[in-house]
Design a protein around this motif. Structure first.
Motif, PDB file in Angstrom:
ATOM      1  N   SER A   1      -4.772  12.015   8.207  1.00  0.00           N
ATOM      2  CA  SER A   1      -5.343  11.536   8.976  1.00  0.00           C
ATOM      3  C   SER A   1      -6.312  10.810   9.034  1.00  0.00           C
ATOM      4  O   SER A   1      -6.633   9.679  10.187  1.00  0.00           O
ATOM      5  CB  SER A   1      -5.816  12.924  10.565  1.00  0.00           C
ATOM      6  OG  SER A   1      -6.775  14.147  10.031  1.00  0.00           O
ATOM      7  N   ALA A   2      -6.929  10.506   8.376  1.00  0.00           N
ATOM      8  CA  ALA A   2      -8.486  10.203   7.834  1.00  0.00           C
ATOM      9  C   ALA A   2      -8.138   8.742   6.991  1.00  0.00           C
ATOM     10  O   ALA A   2      -8.299   7.507   7.229  1.00  0.00           O
ATOM     11  CB  ALA A   2      -8.995  10.930   6.231  1.00  0.00           C
ATOM     12  N   ARG A   3      -6.598   8.549   6.812  1.00  0.00           N
ATOM     13  CA  ARG A   3      -5.448   7.488   6.531  1.00  0.00           C
ATOM     14  C   ARG A   3      -5.627   6.428   8.065  1.00  0.00           C
ATOM     15  O   ARG A   3      -5.822   5.130   7.886  1.00  0.00           O
ATOM     16  CB  ARG A   3      -5.004   7.903   5.945  1.00  0.00           C
ATOM     17  CG  ARG A   3      -3.556   6.516   4.815  1.00  0.00           C
ATOM     18  CD  ARG A   3      -4.766   5.395   4.104  1.00  0.00           C
ATOM     19  NE  ARG A   3      -4.099   4.563   3.284  1.00  0.00           N
ATOM     20  CZ  ARG A   3      -4.188   3.190   3.638  1.00  0.00           C
ATOM     21  NH1 ARG A   3      -5.670   2.913   3.632  1.00  0.00           N
ATOM     22  NH2 ARG A   3      -3.497   2.264   2.932  1.00  0.00           N
TER      23      ARG A   3
ATOM     24  N   ASP B   1       1.181  -1.084  -0.061  1.00  0.00           N
ATOM     25  CA  ASP B   1      -0.622   0.491   0.522  1.00  0.00           C
ATOM     26  C   ASP B   1       0.963   1.666  -0.185  1.00  0.00           C
ATOM     27  O   ASP B   1       0.443   2.164  -0.675  1.00  0.00           O
ATOM     28  CB  ASP B   1      -0.979  -0.015   0.884  1.00  0.00           C
ATOM     29  CG  ASP B   1      -1.929  -0.612   0.921  1.00  0.00           C
ATOM     30  OD1 ASP B   1      -2.254  -1.382  -0.396  1.00  0.00           O
ATOM     31  OD2 ASP B   1      -2.722  -0.345   2.077  1.00  0.00           O
ATOM     32  N   GLN B   2       1.950   1.003   0.305  1.00  0.00           N
ATOM     33  CA  GLN B   2       3.019   2.384   0.538  1.00  0.00           C
ATOM     34  C   GLN B   2       3.804   3.004  -0.909  1.00  0.00           C
ATOM     35  O   GLN B   2       3.661   4.057  -1.157  1.00  0.00           O
ATOM     36  CB  GLN B   2       3.996   1.616   1.718  1.00  0.00           C
ATOM     37  CG  GLN B   2       4.960   3.434   2.019  1.00  0.00           C
ATOM     38  CD  GLN B   2       5.535   3.342   3.135  1.00  0.00           C
ATOM     39  OE1 GLN B   2       5.877   2.243   3.439  1.00  0.00           O
ATOM     40  NE2 GLN B   2       6.730   4.423   3.056  1.00  0.00           N
ATOM     41  N   VAL B   3       3.717   2.451  -1.281  1.00  0.00           N
ATOM     42  CA  VAL B   3       4.269   1.785  -3.003  1.00  0.00           C
ATOM     43  C   VAL B   3       3.540   3.360  -3.043  1.00  0.00           C
ATOM     44  O   VAL B   3       3.942   4.265  -4.168  1.00  0.00           O
ATOM     45  CB  VAL B   3       4.133   0.942  -3.453  1.00  0.00           C
ATOM     46  CG1 VAL B   3       4.877   1.152  -5.151  1.00  0.00           C
ATOM     47  CG2 VAL B   3       5.237  -0.080  -3.596  1.00  0.00           C
TER      48      VAL B   3
ATOM     49  N   LEU C   1      -6.262   2.502   9.087  1.00  0.00           N
ATOM     50  CA  LEU C   1      -5.201   1.659   9.242  1.00  0.00           C
ATOM     51  C   LEU C   1      -5.433   0.956  10.700  1.00  0.00           C
ATOM     52  O   LEU C   1      -5.398   0.543  10.673  1.00  0.00           O
ATOM     53  CB  LEU C   1      -3.716   2.622   8.896  1.00  0.00           C
ATOM     54  CG  LEU C   1      -3.831   2.761   7.768  1.00  0.00           C
ATOM     55  CD1 LEU C   1      -2.224   3.650   7.463  1.00  0.00           C
ATOM     56  CD2 LEU C   1      -3.256   1.686   7.021  1.00  0.00           C
ATOM     57  N   LYS C   2      -6.374   2.664  11.440  1.00  0.00           N
ATOM     58  CA  LYS C   2      -5.951   2.715  12.645  1.00  0.00           C
ATOM     59  C   LYS C   2      -7.374   0.770  13.101  1.00  0.00           C
ATOM     60  O   LYS C   2      -7.099  -0.008  13.660  1.00  0.00           O
ATOM     61  CB  LYS C   2      -6.616   2.380  13.717  1.00  0.00           C
ATOM     62  CG  LYS C   2      -6.715   2.785  15.494  1.00  0.00           C
ATOM     63  CD  LYS C   2      -6.680   4.201  15.869  1.00  0.00           C
ATOM     64  CE  LYS C   2      -6.843   3.742  17.628  1.00  0.00           C
ATOM     65  NZ  LYS C   2      -6.130   4.922  17.995  1.00  0.00           N
ATOM     66  N   SER C   3      -8.373   1.414  12.190  1.00  0.00           N
ATOM     67  CA  SER C   3      -8.891   0.324  12.802  1.00  0.00           C
ATOM     68  C   SER C   3      -9.207  -1.313  11.541  1.00  0.00           C
ATOM     69  O   SER C   3      -9.751  -2.110  11.691  1.00  0.00           O
ATOM     70  CB  SER C   3     -10.807   0.736  12.062  1.00  0.00           C
ATOM     71  OG  SER C   3     -10.661   0.992  10.262  1.00  0.00           O
ATOM     72  N   ASP C   4      -8.335  -1.216  10.654  1.00  0.00           N
ATOM     73  CA  ASP C   4      -7.416  -2.038   9.728  1.00  0.00           C
ATOM     74  C   ASP C   4      -6.437  -3.283  10.260  1.00  0.00           C
ATOM     75  O   ASP C   4      -6.244  -4.644  10.414  1.00  0.00           O
ATOM     76  CB  ASP C   4      -7.610  -2.107   9.023  1.00  0.00           C
ATOM     77  CG  ASP C   4      -8.758  -1.242   7.612  1.00  0.00           C
ATOM     78  OD1 ASP C   4     -10.185  -1.757   8.232  1.00  0.00           O
ATOM     79  OD2 ASP C   4      -8.255  -1.004   6.147  1.00  0.00           O
TER      80      ASP C   4
ATOM     81  N   THR D   1      -0.173   2.002  14.176  1.00  0.00           N
ATOM     82  CA  THR D   1      -0.861   3.214  14.996  1.00  0.00           C
ATOM     83  C   THR D   1       1.123   3.972  15.587  1.00  0.00           C
ATOM     84  O   THR D   1       1.870   5.284  15.672  1.00  0.00           O
ATOM     85  CB  THR D   1      -0.562   4.043  15.771  1.00  0.00           C
ATOM     86  OG1 THR D   1      -1.463   3.286  17.125  1.00  0.00           O
ATOM     87  CG2 THR D   1      -2.578   4.239  15.030  1.00  0.00           C
ATOM     88  N   LYS D   2       2.021   3.319  16.066  1.00  0.00           N
ATOM     89  CA  LYS D   2       2.820   3.327  16.785  1.00  0.00           C
ATOM     90  C   LYS D   2       4.147   3.488  16.088  1.00  0.00           C
ATOM     91  O   LYS D   2       5.162   4.435  16.403  1.00  0.00           O
ATOM     92  CB  LYS D   2       3.763   2.046  17.997  1.00  0.00           C
ATOM     93  CG  LYS D   2       4.141   0.665  16.419  1.00  0.00           C
ATOM     94  CD  LYS D   2       4.482  -0.687  16.997  1.00  0.00           C
ATOM     95  CE  LYS D   2       4.467  -1.881  16.301  1.00  0.00           C
ATOM     96  NZ  LYS D   2       4.898  -2.692  17.155  1.00  0.00           N
ATOM     97  N   PHE D   3       4.065   3.365  14.471  1.00  0.00           N
ATOM     98  CA  PHE D   3       4.364   3.939  13.371  1.00  0.00           C
ATOM     99  C   PHE D   3       4.354   5.340  12.957  1.00  0.00           C
ATOM    100  O   PHE D   3       5.403   5.438  12.050  1.00  0.00           O
ATOM    101  CB  PHE D   3       4.462   2.992  11.782  1.00  0.00           C
ATOM    102  CG  PHE D   3       4.855   1.679  12.828  1.00  0.00           C
ATOM    103  CD1 PHE D   3       5.979   1.131  12.254  1.00  0.00           C
ATOM    104  CD2 PHE D   3       4.128   0.671  12.607  1.00  0.00           C
ATOM    105  CE1 PHE D   3       6.942   0.072  12.796  1.00  0.00           C
ATOM    106  CE2 PHE D   3       4.753  -1.124  11.907  1.00  0.00           C
ATOM    107  CZ  PHE D   3       5.834  -0.918  12.837  1.00  0.00           C
TER     108      PHE D   3
END
Length: 93
Positions: free
Chosen positions: A52-54, A33-35, A58-61, A66-68
């Motif tokens: 923040s929306a992303r 996904d980062q690509v 990501l947090k829900s998935d 979020t530590k990253f």
């Protein structure tokens, strides 16, 4: 399909990573996904950046991702050595 649970009798600290097939797949999905999805890297902190929306998605998935936001990958220099000879030729990806 692998499940996101350790084998019976295996005790894993909550803050550690458990590299079963499922969790490895999740990490690979994040990297893919980062690509092309707007994730970036803060060079000073080596942390992942995005809107923040992303992060909310990501947090829900992906629990614990979020530590990253604050710190980057551990052992990055070793990962560089591990993968330095891998090149994408567009032939088989």
């Amino acid at each position: 399909m692998a499940q996101n649970v350790p084998s019976k009798g295996v005790k894993i600290p909550i803050d550690s990573s458990y590299w079963n097939d499922y969790n490895t797949r999740v990490v690979c999905d994040i990297f893919v996904d980062q690509v092309a999805t707007g994730l970036g890297l803060d060079d000073a902190r080596k942390a992942v950046t995005t809107i923040s929306a992303r992060w909310k998605q990501l947090k829900s998935d992906i629990a614990g991702c979020t530590k990253f936001m604050k710190v980057g990958l551990q052992n990055e220099e070793l990962l560089e050595k591990m993968f330095e000879d891998i090149h994408n030729t567009d032939a088989n990806h």
